[in-house]
Write a protein that holds these residues in place. Structure first.
Motif, PDB file in Angstrom:
ATOM      1  N   ILE A  94      40.846  13.594   0.435  1.00  0.00           N
ATOM      2  CA  ILE A  94      40.530  13.519  -0.998  1.00  0.00           C
ATOM      3  C   ILE A  94      39.705  12.293  -1.375  1.00  0.00           C
ATOM      4  O   ILE A  94      39.394  12.102  -2.546  1.00  0.00           O
ATOM      5  N   ALA A  95      39.366  11.446  -0.397  1.00  0.00           N
ATOM      6  CA  ALA A  95      38.669  10.204  -0.732  1.00  0.00           C
ATOM      7  C   ALA A  95      37.685   9.788   0.359  1.00  0.00           C
ATOM      8  O   ALA A  95      37.816  10.175   1.519  1.00  0.00           O
ATOM      9  N   HIS A  96      36.706   8.987  -0.069  1.00  0.00           N
ATOM     10  CA  HIS A  96      35.805   8.267   0.820  1.00  0.00           C
ATOM     11  C   HIS A  96      36.239   6.811   0.766  1.00  0.00           C
ATOM     12  O   HIS A  96      36.933   6.390  -0.163  1.00  0.00           O
ATOM     13  N   ALA A  97      35.796   6.015   1.729  1.00  0.00           N
ATOM     14  CA  ALA A  97      36.116   4.587   1.680  1.00  0.00           C
ATOM     15  C   ALA A  97      34.990   3.766   2.296  1.00  0.00           C
ATOM     16  O   ALA A  97      34.259   4.247   3.163  1.00  0.00           O
ATOM     17  N   ARG A  98      34.858   2.545   1.806  1.00  0.00           N
ATOM     18  CA  ARG A  98      33.913   1.556   2.341  1.00  0.00           C
ATOM     19  C   ARG A  98      34.665   0.239   2.428  1.00  0.00           C
ATOM     20  O   ARG A  98      35.539  -0.036   1.598  1.00  0.00           O
ATOM     21  N   SER A  99      34.333  -0.566   3.397  1.00  0.00           N
ATOM     22  CA  SER A  99      35.034  -1.841   3.503  1.00  0.00           C
ATOM     23  C   SER A  99      34.129  -2.926   4.051  1.00  0.00           C
ATOM     24  O   SER A  99      33.070  -2.653   4.622  1.00  0.00           O
ATOM     25  N   GLY A 100      34.573  -4.144   3.863  1.00  0.00           N
ATOM     26  CA  GLY A 100      33.840  -5.303   4.335  1.00  0.00           C
ATOM     27  C   GLY A 100      34.773  -6.488   4.408  1.00  0.00           C
ATOM     28  O   GLY A 100      35.987  -6.343   4.283  1.00  0.00           O
ATOM     29  N   ASP A 101      34.206  -7.665   4.623  1.00  0.00           N
ATOM     30  CA  ASP A 101      35.041  -8.841   4.774  1.00  0.00           C
ATOM     31  C   ASP A 101      34.302 -10.089   4.318  1.00  0.00           C
ATOM     32  O   ASP A 101      33.079 -10.116   4.232  1.00  0.00           O
ATOM     33  N   LYS A 102      35.077 -11.086   4.063  1.00  0.00           N
ATOM     34  CA  LYS A 102      34.563 -12.423   3.771  1.00  0.00           C
ATOM     35  C   LYS A 102      35.648 -13.387   4.211  1.00  0.00           C
ATOM     36  O   LYS A 102      36.746 -13.409   3.638  1.00  0.00           O
ATOM     37  N   GLY A 103      35.382 -14.133   5.257  1.00  0.00           N
ATOM     38  CA  GLY A 103      36.399 -15.036   5.777  1.00  0.00           C
ATOM     39  C   GLY A 103      37.596 -14.273   6.292  1.00  0.00           C
ATOM     40  O   GLY A 103      37.478 -13.396   7.144  1.00  0.00           O
ATOM     41  N   ASN A 104      38.759 -14.574   5.753  1.00  0.00           N
ATOM     42  CA  ASN A 104      40.006 -13.947   6.179  1.00  0.00           C
ATOM     43  C   ASN A 104      40.463 -12.861   5.201  1.00  0.00           C
ATOM     44  O   ASN A 104      41.633 -12.507   5.158  1.00  0.00           O
ATOM     45  N   ILE A 105      39.529 -12.351   4.408  1.00  0.00           N
ATOM     46  CA  ILE A 105      39.846 -11.339   3.393  1.00  0.00           C
ATOM     47  C   ILE A 105      39.086 -10.054   3.703  1.00  0.00           C
ATOM     48  O   ILE A 105      37.878 -10.072   3.922  1.00  0.00           O
ATOM     49  N   ALA A 106      39.813  -8.934   3.709  1.00  0.00           N
ATOM     50  CA  ALA A 106      39.186  -7.623   3.839  1.00  0.00           C
ATOM     51  C   ALA A 106      39.163  -6.971   2.464  1.00  0.00           C
ATOM     52  O   ALA A 106      40.076  -7.137   1.660  1.00  0.00           O
ATOM     53  N   ASN A 107      38.111  -6.247   2.203  1.00  0.00           N
ATOM     54  CA  ASN A 107      37.906  -5.576   0.925  1.00  0.00           C
ATOM     55  C   ASN A 107      37.692  -4.092   1.221  1.00  0.00           C
ATOM     56  O   ASN A 107      36.840  -3.756   2.039  1.00  0.00           O
ATOM     57  N   ILE A 108      38.465  -3.215   0.570  1.00  0.00           N
ATOM     58  CA  ILE A 108      38.334  -1.777   0.803  1.00  0.00           C
ATOM     59  C   ILE A 108      38.145  -1.060  -0.524  1.00  0.00           C
ATOM     60  O   ILE A 108      38.964  -1.200  -1.428  1.00  0.00           O
ATOM     61  N   GLY A 109      37.085  -0.288  -0.626  1.00  0.00           N
ATOM     62  CA  GLY A 109      36.868   0.573  -1.772  1.00  0.00           C
ATOM     63  C   GLY A 109      37.281   1.985  -1.414  1.00  0.00           C
ATOM     64  O   GLY A 109      36.855   2.524  -0.389  1.00  0.00           O
ATOM     65  N   VAL A 110      38.143   2.583  -2.223  1.00  0.00           N
ATOM     66  CA  VAL A 110      38.595   3.962  -2.029  1.00  0.00           C
ATOM     67  C   VAL A 110      38.082   4.764  -3.216  1.00  0.00           C
ATOM     68  O   VAL A 110      38.414   4.469  -4.361  1.00  0.00           O
ATOM     69  N   ILE A 111      37.253   5.778  -2.923  1.00  0.00           N
ATOM     70  CA  ILE A 111      36.574   6.547  -3.963  1.00  0.00           C
ATOM     71  C   ILE A 111      37.008   8.006  -3.881  1.00  0.00           C
ATOM     72  O   ILE A 111      36.887   8.636  -2.824  1.00  0.00           O
ATOM     73  N   ALA A 112      37.508   8.548  -4.985  1.00  0.00           N
ATOM     74  CA  ALA A 112      37.932   9.952  -5.013  1.00  0.00           C
ATOM     75  C   ALA A 112      36.746  10.872  -4.774  1.00  0.00           C
ATOM     76  O   ALA A 112      35.673  10.666  -5.343  1.00  0.00           O
ATOM     77  N   LYS A 113      36.927  11.889  -3.932  1.00  0.00           N
ATOM     78  CA  LYS A 113      35.859  12.861  -3.671  1.00  0.00           C
ATOM     79  C   LYS A 113      35.574  13.710  -4.902  1.00  0.00           C
ATOM     80  O   LYS A 113      34.446  14.154  -5.096  1.00  0.00           O
ATOM     81  N   GLU A 114      36.583  13.937  -5.719  1.00  0.00           N
ATOM     82  CA  GLU A 114      36.470  14.694  -6.969  1.00  0.00           C
ATOM     83  C   GLU A 114      37.271  13.946  -8.037  1.00  0.00           C
ATOM     84  O   GLU A 114      38.310  13.351  -7.717  1.00  0.00           O
ATOM     85  N   PRO A 115      36.824  13.969  -9.293  1.00  0.00           N
ATOM     86  CA  PRO A 115      37.555  13.242 -10.346  1.00  0.00           C
ATOM     87  C   PRO A 115      39.035  13.623 -10.451  1.00  0.00           C
ATOM     88  O   PRO A 115      39.865  12.763 -10.753  1.00  0.00           O
ATOM     89  N   GLU A 116      39.375  14.876 -10.163  1.00  0.00           N
ATOM     90  CA  GLU A 116      40.779  15.296 -10.278  1.00  0.00           C
ATOM     91  C   GLU A 116      41.674  14.670  -9.204  1.00  0.00           C
ATOM     92  O   GLU A 116      42.902  14.711  -9.317  1.00  0.00           O
ATOM     93  N   TYR A 117      41.092  14.071  -8.175  1.00  0.00           N
ATOM     94  CA  TYR A 117      41.881  13.404  -7.143  1.00  0.00           C
ATOM     95  C   TYR A 117      42.230  11.966  -7.522  1.00  0.00           C
ATOM     96  O   TYR A 117      43.111  11.357  -6.926  1.00  0.00           O
ATOM     97  N   TYR A 118      41.563  11.418  -8.514  1.00  0.00           N
ATOM     98  CA  TYR A 118      41.805  10.028  -8.913  1.00  0.00           C
ATOM     99  C   TYR A 118      43.271   9.769  -9.290  1.00  0.00           C
ATOM    100  O   TYR A 118      43.865   8.793  -8.811  1.00  0.00           O
ATOM    101  N   PRO A 119      43.914  10.621 -10.108  1.00  0.00           N
ATOM    102  CA  PRO A 119      45.321  10.361 -10.444  1.00  0.00           C
ATOM    103  C   PRO A 119      46.246  10.419  -9.231  1.00  0.00           C
ATOM    104  O   PRO A 119      47.257   9.712  -9.184  1.00  0.00           O
ATOM    105  N   ILE A 120      45.908  11.235  -8.247  1.00  0.00           N
ATOM    106  CA  ILE A 120      46.716  11.304  -7.029  1.00  0.00           C
ATOM    107  C   ILE A 120      46.607   9.986  -6.267  1.00  0.00           C
ATOM    108  O   ILE A 120      47.607   9.420  -5.818  1.00  0.00           O
ATOM    109  N   ILE A 121      45.388   9.493  -6.141  1.00  0.00           N
ATOM    110  CA  ILE A 121      45.174   8.216  -5.464  1.00  0.00           C
ATOM    111  C   ILE A 121      45.878   7.098  -6.239  1.00  0.00           C
ATOM    112  O   ILE A 121      46.534   6.241  -5.654  1.00  0.00           O
ATOM    113  N   GLU A 122      45.763   7.140  -7.549  1.00  0.00           N
ATOM    114  CA  GLU A 122      46.407   6.125  -8.396  1.00  0.00           C
ATOM    115  C   GLU A 122      47.914   6.080  -8.160  1.00  0.00           C
ATOM    116  O   GLU A 122      48.509   5.010  -8.074  1.00  0.00           O
ATOM    117  N   GLU A 123      48.541   7.244  -8.034  1.00  0.00           N
ATOM    118  CA  GLU A 123      49.991   7.309  -7.859  1.00  0.00           C
ATOM    119  C   GLU A 123      50.434   6.959  -6.440  1.00  0.00           C
ATOM    120  O   GLU A 123      51.418   6.253  -6.253  1.00  0.00           O
TER     121      GLU A 123
END
Length: 108
Positions: free
Chosen positions: A7-36
């Motif tokens: 239900i989602a795509h993701a992108r990630s990266g880093d800076k120092g000792n911190i990882a950053n992950i973006g999780v993007i719903a494939k369809e708007p109706e999946y956003y509440p599922i990801i949120e929960e």
């Protein structure tokens, strides 16, 4: 039971000792599922010992996405790490393997 990748795509990266992950719903109706189901606590638990610090979650409703910031997640980061892969770019693939206890029809 589904994997987040269904239900989602993701992108990630880093800076120092911190990882950053973006999780993007494939369809708007999946956003509440990801949120929960994809909370900061679940993401921290999913990464286990790899993430020694806190996880912050930032919602981005306008693009049906969340940004997760994993502190102390790269063994010191860069040359300070003994990890084989000390970069956050691989974390997006890992988060997409998270199992969600939900049943949906993704065949549309």
């Amino acid at each position: 039971m589904i994997e987040l990748r269904e239900i989602a795509h993701a992108r990630s990266g880093d800076k120092g000792n911190i990882a950053n992950i973006g999780v993007i719903a494939k369809e708007p109706e999946y956003y509440p599922i990801i949120e929960e189901y994809v909370t900061a606590a679940r993401v921290k638990d999913h990464f286990g010992e790899l993430c020694e610090g806190e996880v912050d979650r930032y919602p981005m409703e306008n693009i049906h996405a969340f940004n997760f910031v994993l502190h102390e997640a790269l063994g010191g980061g860069g040359v300070g790490s003994l990890y084989l892969d000390n970069q956050g770019k691989t974390y997006s693939g890992a988060v997409l393997r998270m199992e969600l206890d939900v049943s949906i029809d993704t065949d549309d």
